[in-house]
Design an enzyme around this catalytic site. Sequence first.
Site, PDB file in Angstrom:
ATOM      1  N   LYS A 208       0.726  -2.068  -0.035  1.00  0.00           N
ATOM      2  CA  LYS A 208       0.053  -0.313  -0.019  1.00  0.00           C
ATOM      3  C   LYS A 208       1.097   1.601  -0.117  1.00  0.00           C
ATOM      4  O   LYS A 208       2.243   1.254   0.302  1.00  0.00           O
ATOM      5  CB  LYS A 208      -1.049   0.000   0.898  1.00  0.00           C
ATOM      6  CG  LYS A 208      -1.997  -1.084   1.008  1.00  0.00           C
ATOM      7  CD  LYS A 208      -3.615  -0.875   1.720  1.00  0.00           C
ATOM      8  CE  LYS A 208      -4.033  -1.769   1.884  1.00  0.00           C
ATOM      9  NZ  LYS A 208      -5.666  -1.803   2.316  1.00  0.00           N
ATOM     10  N   ARG A 251      -3.919  -9.978   4.552  1.00  0.00           N
ATOM     11  CA  ARG A 251      -4.324 -10.262   3.080  1.00  0.00           C
ATOM     12  C   ARG A 251      -3.220  -9.448   2.834  1.00  0.00           C
ATOM     13  O   ARG A 251      -1.957  -8.636   2.235  1.00  0.00           O
ATOM     14  CB  ARG A 251      -4.926  -9.440   2.623  1.00  0.00           C
ATOM     15  CG  ARG A 251      -6.177  -9.473   1.723  1.00  0.00           C
ATOM     16  CD  ARG A 251      -7.026  -8.475   1.533  1.00  0.00           C
ATOM     17  NE  ARG A 251      -7.455  -8.589  -0.313  1.00  0.00           N
ATOM     18  CZ  ARG A 251      -6.904  -8.275  -1.271  1.00  0.00           C
ATOM     19  NH1 ARG A 251      -6.244  -6.519  -1.193  1.00  0.00           N
ATOM     20  NH2 ARG A 251      -7.492  -8.153  -2.844  1.00  0.00           N
TER      21      ARG A 251
END
Length: 274
Positions: A208, A251
Amino acid sequence: MGVVNVTPDSFSDGGEHADAASAVEHGRRLLAQGADLLDIGGESTRPGATRPLVAQELDRVVPVIEALAAEGARVSVDTMRAEVARAAVAAGASVVNDVSGGLADPEVLEVVAAHPHVTYVAMHWRAHSERMRDFAVYDEPGGVVEAVRAELAERVAAAQAAGIDDERLVLDPGLGFAKNGDHNWQLLRGLGRVADLGFPLLVGASRKSFLGALLAEGPDGAPRPPREREVGGHAVTAWLAARHPGLWGVRVHDVRGTRDVLAVINRLQEEDPA
């Protein structure tokens, strides 16, 4: 949880596994590397992404779920839509990973409630991708941590009201969704407050942008590209594993590297028989 993006526009690997055959093969690779669960998604949720039509999302995920579930894989569907969740469960998905926590389409909760074997992941969410940056404001006392905790508690209440048992609920703090970089770091440090709600947690930090910003390099300070953020993501996993032993899952894109991190953490946490 290994990521399988069946999309043309996901932020880190959009287009690489956009057809069913490629996505299925990628899922097999992740299983071979040690994934416990494959998260199949047909809608990019990167900032600014345009939503696909329902028919497009169905065409992307259902064949992949059918193929992998038929081979014995445990499969999750990453969707905000009740129609897609229903079709995915019929195809063999045993987890519905809803990044909107039921806000985008409340009927998702009814779909899950009707299938007692299905786990529901409710993520903290405030708006769709094209607008979520406008909602990255946490000015109330306690800041982002207390806001996420309170808003997830509301999603828990909605899931319970729909008939979803507590044993089937997992919460996700939603790193990067309506949050800036500082918010993400504050949320990770304060994750214990979210865990205090009493539900297992899923965390998705892999690749991210807040990691890319931290690891910026070069004369212009450009963010590190998504694929070069893996070590930073593994550091987050190690930090979480050491401090939150009840974590339900992470995840990730790099399953093998994550497994390596967890193996080391687990070995270090073993008691010395001497």
